[in-house]
Design an enzyme around this catalytic site. Structure first.
Site, PDB file in Angstrom:
ATOM      1  N   TYR A  16     -11.018  -3.561  -2.423  1.00 49.66           N
ATOM      2  CA  TYR A  16     -10.201  -2.631  -3.203  1.00 49.66           C
ATOM      3  C   TYR A  16     -10.399  -2.788  -4.706  1.00 49.66           C
ATOM      4  O   TYR A  16     -10.215  -1.832  -5.458  1.00 49.66           O
ATOM      5  CB  TYR A  16      -8.721  -2.833  -2.869  1.00 49.66           C
ATOM      6  CG  TYR A  16      -8.256  -2.079  -1.652  1.00 49.66           C
ATOM      7  CD1 TYR A  16      -7.810  -0.760  -1.752  1.00 49.66           C
ATOM      8  CD2 TYR A  16      -8.257  -2.681  -0.400  1.00 49.66           C
ATOM      9  CE1 TYR A  16      -7.377  -0.073  -0.635  1.00 49.66           C
ATOM     10  CE2 TYR A  16      -7.825  -1.989   0.726  1.00 49.66           C
ATOM     11  CZ  TYR A  16      -7.383  -0.687   0.597  1.00 49.66           C
ATOM     12  OH  TYR A  16      -6.958   0.011   1.704  1.00 49.66           O
ATOM     13  N   CYS A 277      -0.630  -7.450  -3.907  1.00 46.31           N
ATOM     14  CA  CYS A 277      -0.496  -8.239  -5.135  1.00 46.31           C
ATOM     15  C   CYS A 277       0.898  -8.796  -5.407  1.00 46.31           C
ATOM     16  O   CYS A 277       1.048  -9.988  -5.675  1.00 46.31           O
ATOM     17  CB  CYS A 277      -0.933  -7.399  -6.342  1.00 46.31           C
ATOM     18  SG  CYS A 277      -2.704  -7.034  -6.344  1.00 46.31           S
ATOM     19  N   GLN A 279       3.874  -9.573  -3.916  1.00 45.79           N
ATOM     20  CA  GLN A 279       4.458 -10.731  -3.235  1.00 45.79           C
ATOM     21  C   GLN A 279       3.559 -11.946  -3.367  1.00 45.79           C
ATOM     22  O   GLN A 279       4.037 -13.057  -3.655  1.00 45.79           O
ATOM     23  CB  GLN A 279       4.722 -10.417  -1.765  1.00 45.79           C
ATOM     24  CG  GLN A 279       5.237 -11.629  -0.983  1.00 45.79           C
ATOM     25  CD  GLN A 279       6.027 -11.267   0.246  1.00 45.79           C
ATOM     26  OE1 GLN A 279       6.919 -10.418   0.203  1.00 45.79           O
ATOM     27  NE2 GLN A 279       5.709 -11.891   1.359  1.00 45.79           N
TER      28      GLN A 279
END
Length: 475
Positions: A16, A277, A279
């Site tokens: 990603y 991202c 948590q």
């Protein structure tokens, strides 16, 4: 260079972050050759096809513009490392599931493996750039591994954290608020940082390119995500208070957000934050604080996670309690499974936890999401919740993936909007109401629907932070 390129970049990791980031660099730097490498042949084949492995608005157009010219995707990792001047490490750093720091610390195994591969394969000096989100001082470990090469090679390690948001990654990369580059404050480190600055300066104004020391850069990414997640949990805590008092969280958000010191962004109440991202980075920050004996700081940031978990659980419990304290055998339509609109990413998606809770209550779940595959849904459910057909026989039969929203809602006792896809706002709710079991319940976990209009049709509507007119007579 004889091949016409001024700089050659290799990015280790075709996910990603790596894929979109490198595509945008290539699009803005025609004199820079960019190659994204990965061990996963299927992933690379997808990047080399018209069916990219991730959904991101605007990404296909950027890739098509550059692929085969100065943007390449390959599994020939060794050759691309040797050829590169700059190597980005953009691999997954998941939260550890066992061992020291399990459940909080980031697992940087993949970063170390990349560093060892670079040291083993390289035959010339390189600039190595951390792109993955990592704990503070990870660069020190990467640098030590690289320095142990027996060829006398010199490596400069930089930190260049990403600040893009899924769903808006391409505009975030094309017009970033800032680009952060951290390096060792030595002549060699400053020169390496200047080289990377020269790449971004092809399209980013220099005043928006910030250079810092390594540790400030690494920590800045964790802090940025922690602050954003904190705002989500803050407004979600107020949404619970609103539902109890008759206040309207949207009105509070508008009033509070008009204060220039606070601002309007990230104040939309919802079922909670998700994605790869927030948590992970907060848990990483908590672990760092604990490691350095800053227990009060750790407890403060951990409360952001506690509140997020509370919001997801509270939503599930409200669904059950509103439907006469039982959903056993009832069909419930779940509209949206991705953690946010305009992405197919299901990592830590709040929808998953609501589905899990309802399955445990023996509801019959029908899920519709325009970008999420059943395979991805089950993969994340198994990884994060340890929920699979093996661990819970009959699970797959209890969850149906529907081809459209109308099929999901047909005959349902309730529908729950869990992702804010724009198409859900434009559904024919008269048609949906006609075909649902009565009373027909709507649970709006994103506050995107016309609640008054739905109530006029006959729906019983429950929304995050919105007063229930059946409970309050003085609204």
């Amino acid at each position: 260079m004889s091949d016409g390129f001024d700089i050659k970049i290799c990015c280790m990791g075709a996910g990603y972050v790596g894929g979109p980031t490198m595509a945008v660099i290539a699009a803005n730097c025609p004199k820079v050759r960019v190659c994204v490498v990965d061990l996963n042949q299927k992933q690379i084949d997808a990047w080399n096809s018209s069916n990219l492995p991730i959904y991101e608005p605007g990404l296909p157009e950027v890739v098509d513009k550059c692929r085969g010219k100065n943007l390449f995707f390959s599994t020939d990792i060794d050759a691309e490392i040797k050829a590169a001047d700059i190597i980005f490490i953009s691999v997954n750093t998941p939260t550890k599931t066992m061992g020291i720091g399990a459940g909080r610390a980031a697992n940087v195994k993949n970063c170390e493996l990349c560093a060892r591969k670079i040291a083993d394969v390289s035959d010339s000096d390189k600039i190595v750039v951390e792109k993955s989100t990592v704990p503070v001082r990870t660069a020190q470990a990467v640098r030590r591994v690289l320095e142990c090469n027996e060829k006398g090679l010199k490596f400069q390690v930089l930190s260049n954290p990403e600040f893009l948001a899924e769903g808006t990654a391409i505009p975030d990369l094309m017009k970033p608020d800032r680009v952060l580059i951290g390096g060792v404050q030595s002549p060699e480190g400053i020169k390496a940082a200047a080289t990377l600055v020269s790449v971004y300066a092809n399209w980013v104004p220099k005043e928006q390119i910030l250079t810092t020391n390594l540790w400030s850069s690494e920590l800045s990414k964790l802090v940025a995500n922690a602050f954003l997640a904190q705002r989500v949990s803050s407004i979600n805590s107020i949404s619970a208070l609103c539902e109890s008092t008759g206040a309207n969280v949207s009105e509070i958000t508008r009033a509070v957000g008009m204060d220039a010191r606070i601002g309007k962004r990230f104040l939309n109440s919802s079922i909670g934050f998700g994605g790869s991202c927030f948590q992970k980075d907060i848990l990483n920050l908590v672990y760092l604080c604990e490691t350095y004996g800053l227990n009060e700081c750790a407890e403060y940031w951990n409360q952001v996670i506690v509140m997020n978990n509370y919001q997801k659980k509270r939503f599930s419990e409200k669904m059950v309690s509103s439907m006469f304290n039982t959903v056993t055998g009832k069909k419930i339509a779940i509209l949206g499974y991705a953690f946010k609109k305009d992405t197919g990413d299901v990592r830590e998606t709040p929808s998953m936890f609501v589905v899990r809770d309802l399955v445990m209550e023996q509801a019959k779940i029908h899920v519709y999401d325009p970008q999420v595959s059943r395979e991805d849904m089950w993969g994340e459910m198994n990884y994060t919740c340890n929920l699979s057909e093996t661990s819970h026989p009959g699970l797959e039969a209890a969850v149906t993936t529907s081809t459209d929203a109308y099929a999901a809602c047909d005959g349902a006792h309730a529908l729950a909007v869990l992702t804010e896809w724009d198409e859900f706002k434009d559904l024919d709710f008269e048609r949906i109401y006609k075909n649902m079991a009565k009373p027909a319940f709507v649970f709006d976990g994103r506050n995107i629907l016309d609640h008054d209009g739905l109530r006029k049709m006959g729906f019983e509507v429950h929304a995050i932070g919105k007063p229930d007119p059946n409970k309050f007579s003085d609204l």
